[in-house]
Design a protein around this motif. Structure first.
Motif, PDB file in Angstrom:
ATOM      1  N   GLU A 174       0.855  -1.190   0.000  1.00  0.00           N
ATOM      2  CA  GLU A 174       0.000   0.000   0.000  1.00  0.00           C
ATOM      3  C   GLU A 174       0.892   1.241   0.000  1.00  0.00           C
ATOM      4  N   VAL A 175       0.532   2.193  -0.847  1.00  0.00           N
ATOM      5  CA  VAL A 175       1.387   3.352  -1.115  1.00  0.00           C
ATOM      6  C   VAL A 175       1.183   4.446  -0.072  1.00  0.00           C
ATOM      7  N   HIS A 176       2.287   4.987   0.421  1.00  0.00           N
ATOM      8  CA  HIS A 176       2.256   6.050   1.430  1.00  0.00           C
ATOM      9  C   HIS A 176       2.231   7.429   0.764  1.00  0.00           C
ATOM     10  N   GLY A 177       1.213   8.210   1.100  1.00  0.00           N
ATOM     11  CA  GLY A 177       1.219   9.614   0.729  1.00  0.00           C
ATOM     12  C   GLY A 177       0.435   9.913  -0.536  1.00  0.00           C
ATOM     13  N   SER A 178       0.202  11.230  -0.705  1.00  0.00           N
ATOM     14  CA  SER A 178      -0.584  11.682  -1.857  1.00  0.00           C
ATOM     15  C   SER A 178       0.372  12.260  -2.904  1.00  0.00           C
ATOM     16  N   GLY A 179      -0.183  12.984  -3.880  1.00  0.00           N
ATOM     17  CA  GLY A 179       0.629  13.592  -4.935  1.00  0.00           C
ATOM     18  C   GLY A 179       0.666  12.704  -6.168  1.00  0.00           C
ATOM     19  N   PRO A 180       1.011  13.301  -7.322  1.00  0.00           N
ATOM     20  CA  PRO A 180       0.925  12.576  -8.593  1.00  0.00           C
ATOM     21  C   PRO A 180       1.870  11.370  -8.687  1.00  0.00           C
ATOM     22  N   GLY A 181       3.044  11.448  -8.042  1.00  0.00           N
ATOM     23  CA  GLY A 181       3.973  10.305  -8.095  1.00  0.00           C
ATOM     24  C   GLY A 181       3.386   9.085  -7.412  1.00  0.00           C
ATOM     25  N   ASN A 182       2.815   9.299  -6.231  1.00  0.00           N
ATOM     26  CA  ASN A 182       2.227   8.161  -5.498  1.00  0.00           C
ATOM     27  C   ASN A 182       0.966   7.641  -6.192  1.00  0.00           C
ATOM     28  N   LEU A 183       0.176   8.555  -6.768  1.00  0.00           N
ATOM     29  CA  LEU A 183      -1.014   8.126  -7.509  1.00  0.00           C
ATOM     30  C   LEU A 183      -0.604   7.279  -8.722  1.00  0.00           C
ATOM     31  N   THR A 184       0.494   7.662  -9.350  1.00  0.00           N
ATOM     32  CA  THR A 184       1.023   6.899 -10.484  1.00  0.00           C
ATOM     33  C   THR A 184       1.325   5.456 -10.064  1.00  0.00           C
ATOM     34  N   LEU A 185       1.972   5.295  -8.909  1.00  0.00           N
ATOM     35  CA  LEU A 185       2.275   3.938  -8.414  1.00  0.00           C
ATOM     36  C   LEU A 185       0.988   3.131  -8.246  1.00  0.00           C
ATOM     37  N   CYS A 186      -0.009   3.760  -7.607  1.00  0.00           N
ATOM     38  CA  CYS A 186      -1.272   3.053  -7.328  1.00  0.00           C
ATOM     39  C   CYS A 186      -1.936   2.589  -8.624  1.00  0.00           C
ATOM     40  N   ALA A 187      -1.842   3.413  -9.669  1.00  0.00           N
ATOM     41  CA  ALA A 187      -2.516   3.068 -10.934  1.00  0.00           C
ATOM     42  C   ALA A 187      -1.741   2.014 -11.718  1.00  0.00           C
ATOM     43  N   ALA A 188      -0.469   1.801 -11.347  1.00  0.00           N
ATOM     44  CA  ALA A 188       0.369   0.846 -12.092  1.00  0.00           C
ATOM     45  C   ALA A 188       0.532  -0.474 -11.336  1.00  0.00           C
ATOM     46  N   GLN A 189      -0.222  -0.680 -10.246  1.00  0.00           N
ATOM     47  CA  GLN A 189      -0.062  -1.899  -9.455  1.00  0.00           C
ATOM     48  C   GLN A 189      -1.389  -2.664  -9.344  1.00  0.00           C
ATOM     49  N   LYS A 190      -1.262  -3.987  -9.238  1.00  0.00           N
ATOM     50  CA  LYS A 190      -2.436  -4.822  -8.952  1.00  0.00           C
ATOM     51  C   LYS A 190      -2.511  -5.133  -7.460  1.00  0.00           C
ATOM     52  N   ASN A 191      -1.323  -5.283  -6.848  1.00  0.00           N
ATOM     53  CA  ASN A 191      -1.269  -5.758  -5.458  1.00  0.00           C
ATOM     54  C   ASN A 191      -1.331  -4.620  -4.430  1.00  0.00           C
ATOM     55  N   GLY A 192      -2.375  -3.793  -4.553  1.00  0.00           N
ATOM     56  CA  GLY A 192      -2.618  -2.732  -3.579  1.00  0.00           C
ATOM     57  C   GLY A 192      -4.024  -2.229  -3.821  1.00  0.00           C
ATOM     58  N   THR A 193      -4.690  -1.744  -2.768  1.00  0.00           N
ATOM     59  CA  THR A 193      -6.094  -1.364  -2.918  1.00  0.00           C
ATOM     60  C   THR A 193      -6.293   0.142  -2.973  1.00  0.00           C
ATOM     61  N   TRP A 194      -5.515   0.882  -2.163  1.00  0.00           N
ATOM     62  CA  TRP A 194      -5.906   2.270  -1.872  1.00  0.00           C
ATOM     63  C   TRP A 194      -4.877   3.284  -2.313  1.00  0.00           C
ATOM     64  N   VAL A 195      -5.346   4.534  -2.486  1.00  0.00           N
ATOM     65  CA  VAL A 195      -4.448   5.686  -2.517  1.00  0.00           C
ATOM     66  C   VAL A 195      -4.752   6.503  -1.259  1.00  0.00           C
ATOM     67  N   GLU A 196      -3.698   6.980  -0.603  1.00  0.00           N
ATOM     68  CA  GLU A 196      -3.870   7.761   0.635  1.00  0.00           C
ATOM     69  C   GLU A 196      -4.238   9.199   0.260  1.00  0.00           C
ATOM     70  N   ARG A 197      -5.356   9.696   0.771  1.00  0.00           N
ATOM     71  CA  ARG A 197      -5.784  11.063   0.447  1.00  0.00           C
ATOM     72  C   ARG A 197      -5.782  11.867   1.734  1.00  0.00           C
ATOM     73  N   GLY A 198      -4.971  12.900   1.759  1.00  0.00           N
ATOM     74  CA  GLY A 198      -4.886  13.701   2.966  1.00  0.00           C
ATOM     75  C   GLY A 198      -3.566  14.444   3.035  1.00  0.00           C
ATOM     76  N   LEU A 199      -3.289  14.957   4.179  1.00  0.00           N
ATOM     77  CA  LEU A 199      -3.951  14.649   5.444  1.00  0.00           C
ATOM     78  C   LEU A 199      -5.176  15.550   5.637  1.00  0.00           C
ATOM     79  N   LEU A 200      -6.236  14.964   6.223  1.00  0.00           N
ATOM     80  CA  LEU A 200      -7.545  15.613   6.313  1.00  0.00           C
ATOM     81  C   LEU A 200      -7.835  16.097   7.735  1.00  0.00           C
ATOM     82  N   HIS A 201      -8.585  17.170   7.812  1.00  0.00           N
ATOM     83  CA  HIS A 201      -8.953  17.742   9.113  1.00  0.00           C
ATOM     84  C   HIS A 201     -10.265  18.507   8.948  1.00  0.00           C
ATOM     85  N   PRO A 202     -11.134  18.493   9.960  1.00  0.00           N
ATOM     86  CA  PRO A 202     -12.414  19.195   9.831  1.00  0.00           C
ATOM     87  C   PRO A 202     -12.275  20.680   9.488  1.00  0.00           C
TER      88      PRO A 202
END
Ligand code: LLH
Ligand code: MG
Length: 381
Positions: free
Chosen positions: A307-335
Protein backbone atom coordinates in the motif's frame (compact mmCIF):
# COMPACT_ATOMS: atom_id res chain seq x y z
CA UNK A 1 18.28 14.27 -26.42
CA UNK A 2 20.60 15.62 -23.70
CA UNK A 3 19.94 17.31 -20.36
CA UNK A 4 21.17 20.92 -20.56
CA UNK A 5 19.90 22.54 -17.36
CA UNK A 6 18.35 21.97 -13.93
CA UNK A 7 16.43 24.94 -12.54
CA UNK A 8 14.78 25.52 -9.19
CA UNK A 9 12.01 28.12 -8.90
CA UNK A 10 10.96 29.06 -5.35
CA UNK A 11 7.61 30.76 -4.94
CA UNK A 12 5.14 31.70 -2.23
CA UNK A 13 1.56 30.55 -1.89
CA UNK A 14 -1.18 30.55 0.71
CA UNK A 15 -1.41 27.65 3.12
CA UNK A 16 -3.72 26.80 6.00
CA UNK A 17 -1.31 24.28 7.53
CA UNK A 18 1.57 24.46 9.95
CA UNK A 19 3.90 21.87 11.45
CA UNK A 20 4.15 21.38 15.21
CA UNK A 21 7.44 20.95 17.08
CA UNK A 22 7.53 17.24 16.11
CA UNK A 23 6.80 17.88 12.42
CA UNK A 24 3.12 16.82 12.37
CA UNK A 25 0.85 19.07 10.33
CA UNK A 26 -2.20 20.85 11.76
CA UNK A 27 -4.57 23.60 10.58
CA UNK A 28 -3.68 27.24 11.19
CA UNK A 29 -4.78 30.70 10.01
CA UNK A 30 -3.99 31.38 6.35
CA UNK A 31 -0.32 32.31 5.84
CA UNK A 32 2.17 32.62 3.00
CA UNK A 33 4.62 29.72 2.72
CA UNK A 34 7.51 29.02 0.40
CA UNK A 35 7.79 26.02 -1.88
CA UNK A 36 9.91 25.08 -4.88
CA UNK A 37 9.60 23.47 -8.28
CA UNK A 38 12.55 21.65 -9.83
CA UNK A 39 12.68 21.67 -13.65
CA UNK A 40 14.95 19.55 -15.84
CA UNK A 41 15.51 20.97 -19.34
CA UNK A 42 16.83 19.21 -22.48
CA UNK A 43 18.51 20.51 -25.64
CA UNK A 44 15.23 20.28 -27.62
CA UNK A 45 13.41 22.46 -25.06
CA UNK A 46 11.47 19.66 -23.32
CA UNK A 47 10.94 20.23 -19.58
CA UNK A 48 10.00 17.98 -16.68
CA UNK A 49 8.84 19.31 -13.31
CA UNK A 50 8.45 18.22 -9.71
CA UNK A 51 7.36 20.21 -6.65
CA UNK A 52 9.45 19.97 -3.48
CA UNK A 53 10.00 21.62 -0.12
CA UNK A 54 12.71 24.24 -0.71
CA UNK A 55 15.24 22.60 1.62
CA UNK A 56 15.08 19.35 -0.39
CA UNK A 57 16.30 21.16 -3.54
CA UNK A 58 18.67 23.66 -1.93
CA UNK A 59 21.59 24.90 -4.09
CA UNK A 60 24.23 22.64 -2.50
CA UNK A 61 22.27 19.53 -3.53
CA UNK A 62 21.42 20.68 -7.05
CA UNK A 63 24.80 22.22 -7.90
CA UNK A 64 26.92 19.74 -5.94
CA UNK A 65 25.26 16.47 -6.98
CA UNK A 66 22.33 16.67 -9.43
CA UNK A 67 24.08 18.85 -12.02
CA UNK A 68 27.25 16.72 -11.87
CA UNK A 69 25.32 13.51 -12.48
CA UNK A 70 22.66 14.71 -14.96
CA UNK A 71 24.07 17.43 -17.26
CA UNK A 72 24.91 16.16 -20.75
CA UNK A 73 23.12 12.84 -20.14
CA UNK A 74 20.13 11.24 -21.88
CA UNK A 75 17.02 11.86 -19.67
CA UNK A 76 15.66 8.43 -20.67
CA UNK A 77 18.60 6.77 -18.81
CA UNK A 78 16.70 7.01 -15.54
CA UNK A 79 18.16 3.95 -13.84
CA UNK A 80 21.74 5.02 -14.64
CA UNK A 81 21.07 8.58 -13.43
CA UNK A 82 19.30 7.40 -10.25
CA UNK A 83 22.14 4.98 -9.45
CA UNK A 84 24.62 7.80 -10.12
CA UNK A 85 22.87 9.99 -7.56
CA UNK A 86 22.29 7.18 -5.04
CA UNK A 87 26.04 6.46 -5.17
CA UNK A 88 26.68 9.94 -3.72
CA UNK A 89 24.49 9.25 -0.68
CA UNK A 90 27.42 7.35 0.83
CA UNK A 91 30.20 9.78 -0.03
CA UNK A 92 28.28 13.06 0.16
CA UNK A 93 28.54 13.75 3.90
CA UNK A 94 25.00 12.50 4.46
CA UNK A 95 23.54 15.54 2.67
CA UNK A 96 21.76 13.80 -0.21
CA UNK A 97 18.48 12.31 1.02
CA UNK A 98 16.07 9.90 -0.64
CA UNK A 99 13.70 12.88 -0.88
CA UNK A 100 16.06 14.76 -3.18
CA UNK A 101 16.59 11.62 -5.27
CA UNK A 102 12.81 11.34 -5.56
CA UNK A 103 12.34 14.91 -6.78
CA UNK A 104 14.98 14.51 -9.50
CA UNK A 105 13.67 11.11 -10.56
CA UNK A 106 10.04 12.30 -10.68
CA UNK A 107 11.07 15.29 -12.84
CA UNK A 108 12.81 12.84 -15.23
CA UNK A 109 9.62 10.77 -15.49
CA UNK A 110 7.57 13.94 -16.02
CA UNK A 111 9.95 15.05 -18.78
CA UNK A 112 9.72 11.64 -20.48
CA UNK A 113 5.92 11.65 -20.35
CA UNK A 114 5.66 15.21 -21.66
CA UNK A 115 8.12 14.47 -24.50
CA UNK A 116 6.23 11.32 -25.56
CA UNK A 117 2.77 12.83 -24.92
CA UNK A 118 1.81 10.05 -22.48
CA UNK A 119 0.91 9.76 -18.80
CA UNK A 120 3.62 8.11 -16.74
CA UNK A 121 1.34 5.39 -15.34
CA UNK A 122 0.58 4.33 -18.94
CA UNK A 123 4.29 4.41 -19.74
CA UNK A 124 5.06 2.09 -16.82
CA UNK A 125 2.14 -0.12 -17.75
CA UNK A 126 -1.25 0.80 -16.31
CA UNK A 127 -3.36 -1.58 -14.23
CA UNK A 128 -6.31 0.78 -13.63
CA UNK A 129 -7.53 4.30 -14.47
CA UNK A 130 -9.09 5.10 -11.09
CA UNK A 131 -8.11 4.18 -7.54
CA UNK A 132 -10.20 4.01 -4.36
CA UNK A 133 -9.02 6.55 -1.79
CA UNK A 134 -8.84 6.22 1.95
CA UNK A 135 -9.30 9.41 3.94
CA UNK A 136 -6.18 9.87 6.08
CA UNK A 137 -6.70 12.20 9.02
CA UNK A 138 -4.14 14.58 10.44
CA UNK A 139 -2.67 13.65 13.80
CA UNK A 140 -4.86 14.47 16.79
CA UNK A 141 -4.77 17.91 18.41
CA UNK A 142 -6.20 19.82 21.39
CA UNK A 143 -8.48 22.17 19.44
CA UNK A 144 -12.15 21.91 20.40
CA UNK A 145 -14.16 20.55 17.45
CA UNK A 146 -10.98 19.60 15.59
CA UNK A 147 -9.46 16.19 16.34
CA UNK A 148 -9.24 16.62 20.09
CA UNK A 149 -11.41 13.76 21.38
CA UNK A 150 -12.85 10.37 20.36
CA UNK A 151 -16.15 12.19 19.70
CA UNK A 152 -14.40 14.60 17.31
CA UNK A 153 -12.96 11.66 15.34
CA UNK A 154 -16.37 9.96 15.21
CA UNK A 155 -18.14 13.13 13.99
CA UNK A 156 -15.47 13.70 11.37
CA UNK A 157 -15.66 10.07 10.20
CA UNK A 158 -19.35 10.62 9.44
CA UNK A 159 -18.44 13.68 7.36
CA UNK A 160 -15.84 11.67 5.42
CA UNK A 161 -18.30 8.85 4.73
CA UNK A 162 -20.81 11.42 3.39
CA UNK A 163 -18.06 12.86 1.16
CA UNK A 164 -17.68 9.41 -0.43
CA UNK A 165 -14.66 7.83 1.27
CA UNK A 166 -14.79 4.03 1.35
CA UNK A 167 -12.08 3.71 4.03
CA UNK A 168 -10.56 5.91 6.74
CA UNK A 169 -7.17 5.90 8.44
CA UNK A 170 -6.78 7.59 11.79
CA UNK A 171 -3.58 9.30 12.86
CA UNK A 172 -4.19 9.65 16.58
CA UNK A 173 -2.44 11.82 19.17
CA UNK A 174 1.31 12.23 19.16
CA UNK A 175 3.68 14.50 21.02
CA UNK A 176 3.59 17.49 21.60
CA UNK A 177 -0.13 16.94 22.44
CA UNK A 178 -0.17 17.17 26.26
CA UNK A 179 -1.90 13.81 26.92
CA UNK A 180 -0.04 11.88 24.17
CA UNK A 181 1.00 9.21 23.65
CA UNK A 182 -1.73 7.14 25.30
CA UNK A 183 -2.89 3.82 23.79
CA UNK A 184 -6.11 3.96 25.85
CA UNK A 185 -7.05 7.22 24.09
CA UNK A 186 -6.17 5.65 20.72
CA UNK A 187 -8.55 2.76 21.44
CA UNK A 188 -11.31 5.15 22.50
CA UNK A 189 -10.98 7.07 19.21
CA UNK A 190 -10.83 3.85 17.16
CA UNK A 191 -13.90 2.46 18.94
CA UNK A 192 -15.89 5.71 18.51
CA UNK A 193 -15.12 5.75 14.78
CA UNK A 194 -16.07 2.08 14.45
CA UNK A 195 -19.49 2.84 15.99
CA UNK A 196 -19.90 5.88 13.68
CA UNK A 197 -19.14 4.05 10.40
CA UNK A 198 -20.51 0.57 11.10
CA UNK A 199 -19.04 -2.90 11.39
CA UNK A 200 -17.92 -3.53 7.78
CA UNK A 201 -16.30 -0.21 6.90
CA UNK A 202 -12.48 -0.53 6.38
CA UNK A 203 -10.55 1.36 9.09
CA UNK A 204 -6.81 1.64 9.71
CA UNK A 205 -4.69 3.09 12.52
CA UNK A 206 -1.36 4.91 12.19
CA UNK A 207 -0.53 5.42 15.86
CA UNK A 208 2.20 7.24 17.79
CA UNK A 209 5.41 6.11 16.09
CA UNK A 210 7.27 5.12 19.25
CA UNK A 211 5.23 2.80 21.50
CA UNK A 212 6.99 0.04 23.43
CA UNK A 213 6.34 -3.58 22.42
CA UNK A 214 3.93 -4.16 25.29
CA UNK A 215 1.87 -1.04 24.58
CA UNK A 216 1.80 -1.83 20.87
CA UNK A 217 0.60 -5.38 21.61
CA UNK A 218 -2.14 -4.16 23.95
CA UNK A 219 -3.31 -1.65 21.34
CA UNK A 220 -3.16 -4.24 18.54
CA UNK A 221 -5.27 -6.74 20.49
CA UNK A 222 -7.94 -4.04 20.94
CA UNK A 223 -7.82 -3.15 17.23
CA UNK A 224 -8.34 -6.81 16.36
CA UNK A 225 -11.54 -6.80 18.40
CA UNK A 226 -12.65 -3.65 16.56
CA UNK A 227 -12.03 -5.29 13.16
CA UNK A 228 -9.37 -2.85 11.93
CA UNK A 229 -7.85 -3.51 8.49
CA UNK A 230 -4.21 -2.67 9.29
CA UNK A 231 -1.95 -1.34 12.06
CA UNK A 232 0.79 1.10 10.99
CA UNK A 233 4.02 2.52 12.44
CA UNK A 234 3.09 2.12 16.09
CA UNK A 235 6.74 1.49 17.06
CA UNK A 236 10.09 2.84 15.88
CA UNK A 237 10.71 1.11 12.56
CA UNK A 238 14.46 1.01 13.20
CA UNK A 239 13.75 -2.00 15.43
CA UNK A 240 12.66 -4.57 12.84
CA UNK A 241 12.79 -7.29 15.51
CA UNK A 242 10.01 -5.51 17.40
CA UNK A 243 7.81 -5.71 14.31
CA UNK A 244 8.64 -9.42 13.86
CA UNK A 245 7.66 -9.98 17.50
CA UNK A 246 4.43 -7.99 17.15
CA UNK A 247 3.45 -9.71 13.88
CA UNK A 248 3.90 -13.08 15.60
CA UNK A 249 1.62 -12.02 18.44
CA UNK A 250 -1.22 -10.47 16.43
CA UNK A 251 -3.53 -11.95 13.80
CA UNK A 252 -4.37 -8.57 12.24
CA UNK A 253 -2.19 -7.24 9.38
CA UNK A 254 0.87 -5.13 10.24
CA UNK A 255 1.91 -2.72 7.48
CA UNK A 256 5.41 -1.33 6.94
CA UNK A 257 8.10 -0.13 6.64
CA UNK A 258 7.24 3.48 5.87
CA UNK A 259 9.98 5.65 7.37
CA UNK A 260 12.82 3.16 7.96
CA UNK A 261 15.95 4.00 5.95
CA UNK A 262 17.37 1.66 3.35
CA UNK A 263 14.88 1.73 0.47
CA UNK A 264 14.04 -1.63 -1.13
CA UNK A 265 16.90 -3.34 0.74
CA UNK A 266 15.11 -2.71 4.04
CA UNK A 267 11.79 -3.80 2.59
CA UNK A 268 13.33 -7.09 1.41
CA UNK A 269 14.58 -7.74 4.97
CA UNK A 270 11.13 -7.01 6.44
CA UNK A 271 9.43 -9.41 4.04
CA UNK A 272 12.03 -12.13 4.60
CA UNK A 273 11.86 -11.73 8.40
CA UNK A 274 8.07 -11.67 8.65
CA UNK A 275 8.03 -8.14 10.10
CA UNK A 276 4.97 -7.11 8.06
CA UNK A 277 1.92 -8.62 6.37
CA UNK A 278 1.50 -5.72 3.92
CA UNK A 279 4.50 -3.79 2.60
CA UNK A 280 4.67 -0.05 2.08
CA UNK A 281 6.39 2.35 -0.26
CA UNK A 282 6.07 6.00 -1.17
CA UNK A 283 7.97 7.98 -3.76
CA UNK A 284 9.28 10.48 -1.21
CA UNK A 285 10.41 7.79 1.26
CA UNK A 286 12.24 5.53 -1.20
CA UNK A 287 13.74 7.86 -3.80
CA UNK A 288 11.18 7.89 -6.62
CA UNK A 289 8.94 5.82 -8.84
CA UNK A 290 11.59 3.34 -10.09
CA UNK A 291 12.71 2.18 -6.62
CA UNK A 292 9.08 2.11 -5.42
CA UNK A 293 8.11 -0.17 -8.31
CA UNK A 294 10.92 -2.51 -7.19
CA UNK A 295 9.19 -2.75 -3.79
CA UNK A 296 5.75 -3.24 -5.35
CA UNK A 297 7.11 -6.09 -7.49
CA UNK A 298 9.06 -7.56 -4.57
CA UNK A 299 5.82 -7.61 -2.57
CA UNK A 300 3.89 -9.15 -5.47
CA UNK A 301 6.53 -11.82 -5.95
CA UNK A 302 6.23 -12.58 -2.22
CA UNK A 303 2.45 -12.90 -2.37
CA UNK A 304 1.88 -9.63 -0.53
CA UNK A 305 0.09 -6.36 -1.10
CA UNK A 306 1.99 -3.08 -1.02
CA UNK A 307 0.00 0.00 0.00
CA UNK A 308 1.39 3.35 -1.11
CA UNK A 309 2.26 6.05 1.43
CA UNK A 310 1.22 9.61 0.73
CA UNK A 311 -0.58 11.68 -1.86
CA UNK A 312 0.63 13.59 -4.94
CA UNK A 313 0.92 12.58 -8.59
CA UNK A 314 3.97 10.30 -8.09
CA UNK A 315 2.23 8.16 -5.50
CA UNK A 316 -1.01 8.13 -7.51
CA UNK A 317 1.02 6.90 -10.48
CA UNK A 318 2.28 3.94 -8.41
CA UNK A 319 -1.27 3.05 -7.33
CA UNK A 320 -2.52 3.07 -10.93
CA UNK A 321 0.37 0.85 -12.09
CA UNK A 322 -0.06 -1.90 -9.45
CA UNK A 323 -2.44 -4.82 -8.95
CA UNK A 324 -1.27 -5.76 -5.46
CA UNK A 325 -2.62 -2.73 -3.58
CA UNK A 326 -6.09 -1.36 -2.92
CA UNK A 327 -5.91 2.27 -1.87
CA UNK A 328 -4.45 5.69 -2.52
CA UNK A 329 -3.87 7.76 0.63
CA UNK A 330 -5.78 11.06 0.45
CA UNK A 331 -4.89 13.70 2.97
CA UNK A 332 -3.95 14.65 5.44
CA UNK A 333 -7.55 15.61 6.31
CA UNK A 334 -8.95 17.74 9.11
CA UNK A 335 -12.41 19.19 9.83
CA UNK A 336 -11.01 22.75 9.60
CA UNK A 337 -9.32 22.25 6.21
CA UNK A 338 -11.02 22.18 2.80
CA UNK A 339 -8.85 19.50 1.18
CA UNK A 340 -10.76 19.69 -2.12
CA UNK A 341 -9.61 23.31 -2.66
CA UNK A 342 -7.16 23.67 -5.60
CA UNK A 343 -3.81 25.16 -4.52
CA UNK A 344 -2.92 28.47 -6.24
CA UNK A 345 0.04 26.95 -8.14
CA UNK A 346 -2.15 24.29 -9.85
CA UNK A 347 -5.08 24.62 -12.26
CA UNK A 348 -6.72 21.42 -10.99
CA UNK A 349 -6.38 19.17 -7.98
CA UNK A 350 -3.90 16.32 -8.48
CA UNK A 351 -6.11 13.79 -6.67
CA UNK A 352 -9.69 14.96 -7.26
CA UNK A 353 -12.09 12.35 -5.83
CA UNK A 354 -15.61 11.57 -7.06
CA UNK A 355 -18.65 10.95 -4.85
CA UNK A 356 -17.98 7.17 -4.88
CA UNK A 357 -14.53 7.54 -3.38
CA UNK A 358 -12.47 7.07 -6.55
CA UNK A 359 -9.53 9.24 -7.57
CA UNK A 360 -9.39 9.31 -11.37
CA UNK A 361 -6.08 9.49 -13.18
CA UNK A 362 -5.34 12.94 -14.65
CA UNK A 363 -5.10 13.50 -18.40
CA UNK A 364 -2.07 15.84 -18.69
CA UNK A 365 0.98 14.05 -20.23
CA UNK A 366 3.78 13.41 -17.74
CA UNK A 367 2.98 12.85 -14.09
CA UNK A 368 -0.34 14.61 -14.56
CA UNK A 369 0.08 17.83 -12.59
CA UNK A 370 -1.84 20.71 -14.23
CA UNK A 371 0.68 23.41 -13.25
CA UNK A 372 -0.22 27.12 -13.14
CA UNK A 373 3.11 28.38 -14.52
CA UNK A 374 1.89 32.01 -14.59
CA UNK A 375 1.12 31.89 -10.86
CA UNK A 376 4.59 30.50 -10.11
CA UNK A 377 6.41 33.05 -12.29
CA UNK A 378 4.42 35.91 -10.74
CA UNK A 379 5.14 34.84 -7.16
CA UNK A 380 8.85 34.02 -7.20
CA UNK A 381 10.76 34.60 -3.98
O1 LLH B 1 3.26 11.57 11.85
C1 LLH B 1 2.64 12.14 10.95
O2 LLH B 1 2.54 13.37 10.84
C2 LLH B 1 1.94 11.27 9.93
O3 LLH B 1 2.01 9.96 10.35
C3 LLH B 1 2.49 11.43 8.54
O4 LLH B 1 3.83 11.07 8.52
C4 LLH B 1 1.74 10.72 7.43
O5 LLH B 1 2.33 11.08 6.20
C5 LLH B 1 1.69 9.22 7.44
O6 LLH B 1 2.34 8.53 8.14
N1 LLH B 1 0.83 8.72 6.58
O7 LLH B 1 0.69 7.41 6.43
MG1 MG C 1 2.00 6.40 7.93
Amino acid sequence: MKITDIKVRSFSHMSRQNNDSDGHSHPCDPRQVRQSMLTIVTDDGTEGHCFAPSEVVRPHLINGFARDVLLGEDPYDREKLWQGLAHWQRGGNGQLSDRTLAVVELALWDLTGRKLGILVYKLIGAYRNKVLAYGSTMCGDEVFGGLSSPEDYARYAEVLVKRGYKAIKLHTWMKPVSFAPDPRMDVKACAAVRVAVGADFPLMLDAYHGYSRSKALWLGLELQKLGYTWFEEMMNEASMSSYVWLAENLTMPIIGPETADGKFHTCAEWIKSGACDITRTGVRDIGGIGPSMKIIHLAGASGMNCEVHGSGPGNLTLCAAQKNGTWVERGLLHPFIEYDEVPEYLNAQADAMDADGYVHMPQIPGLGDDINFDYIDNNLV
